[in-house]
Every structure is written in C-alpha cells, then in structure tokens.
Design an enzyme around this catalytic site. Sequence first.
Site, short mmCIF file in Angstrom:
data_model
loop_
_atom_site.label_atom_id
_atom_site.label_comp_id
_atom_site.label_asym_id
_atom_site.label_seq_id
_atom_site.Cartn_x
_atom_site.Cartn_y
_atom_site.Cartn_z
CB CYS A 98 -0.92 0.00 1.21
SG CYS A 98 -0.01 -0.20 2.73
N GLY A 99 1.96 1.28 0.67
CA GLY A 99 2.73 2.50 0.79
C GLY A 99 2.33 3.28 2.02
#
Length: 254
Positions: A98-99
Amino acid sequence: MAEPALRPVETPLPEETPVAITCNGGTQAVMMATPRDLADFAWGFAWTEGLLSARGDVEHFEVLDHGAEGREARFWLVPERAAALGARRRRMAGPVGCGLCGIDSLREALRPPAALHDTLLSVPGREVAGATEALRRHQPLRARMRGLHAAGFLRPGAGIVLAREDVGRHNAVDKVCGALLRAGIDPARGAIVTSSRVSVDLVQKCGAAGIPMLIAVSTPTALSGAAAEASGITLVARARKGAYEVFSRPDRIV
C-alpha cells in the site's frame, strides 16, 4: 488437441510475515514484510515515520521471534523521545503493497517532505543511467523467486554500496534507510535507487532521511512529482536501458 501436462511448481515463493514495531511497550504499527534484514527495516521505518530522529534516541533494540505469530521489533527510547512520541498515529495493520499503510489522518498522508533544497550532491549522468541495472545485481532473492522489490543506495563513484529486498517497495526503502542510519553513512551523499514506481510516500521517506535524489525504474505519480519539486528532491524515473527522465532538480545530475 492434447491438453498441456500439469507439473508441480518448484519455484520458491517470497516470504512475508507480520512485524510489530513497538516503542517502550506500545505498538506503533504492524506491517507485513519479508523476514530478512528486519533490524534495518525497523530502524528505517521508525526513522522515516518520525518515531525517532537519530541513533541516540534509542536506549535498547531487539528483534523477537514469536513463531507463527510473526516478529516484534522492540525499541526502548530515551525518556525525552518517548515523551514526544505520539504525534503521528497509525492503525494496527498495514498490508504489503500500500505505501501509506494505515494512516488515519489526511493531513498526515499529505505531509510535505523535509526541504532539501540546499543539499549538495552531484551524480554523473552515466551513473544515473545505469543505476537500475546496477541494482539488479544486488537482488539475489528476486533472481531465485521473482516477485520482490529492491532498493539500493547509490554513492557517486562507488556504485550501489548497499541494497535490500522486500515484497513491499516502501519496506525495501525503509530497510536501506535503516541500514544507513545504523552504519552511520551520510544519506546526503547519495541517491535511493528503487525497482518500483514512485508514490508520494517514497518521496516523503527520502525527505525524512535526508536523501536528496530518488531514482526509480517506473513511473511517478503526479503527487510524488509535485512533492519532490516542492521539497527540492531530484526525482528520476523511467530509468531503464540507459535512458531516464528527470522530473525535478536536474542540476544535481552532471
């Protein structure tokens, strides 16, 4: 027409495990990560996410193996840092790709990277052009099983001086940042090279670590480009086969 014969898959698969980041007994985040170089990952995550600002903030650190439940990266911070902790919150779990995992504040998600306008760094264009190919030579896990990202630290004249791999691109960057911090290597003297696209969290992590250049094999988002421009980070992307595109601060490439 004969149907194709089925055969068992023999290629090993990448590993991932829950990793809890705890500070003075409180859980700050639980991330999914490749269980290699976990100390580097924990230090890098804690640094780039503002849990600590220097090695001296940590009184004690250890990685605990809880078997099938995962791993725990346990920090004990000095009282001053422990008292200041809590300005940024995360939910308890972050998926691998996802980051910006679990940030529960829009303001935190869009926080501007640290300003690096005055950071002096010059990287020869030929080294920028060959950076992602050089990184490939530091990816033993990818060579065996594919499906992993890598990040490396490019120092002008010395090449990729260290590299780390992980199933998460942001995890790989955190591992490199943590390795730099633990080894006492000046982050302003080189560039992060990554095998992935560029999202804004990677620019934020470079800013937090004081790394003035980010070189990526794939495409940046519009937000990451704007963040790099505003913070003074040199953003190089689509770097492959000897070509690259510069989206901000081209003056650092000579």
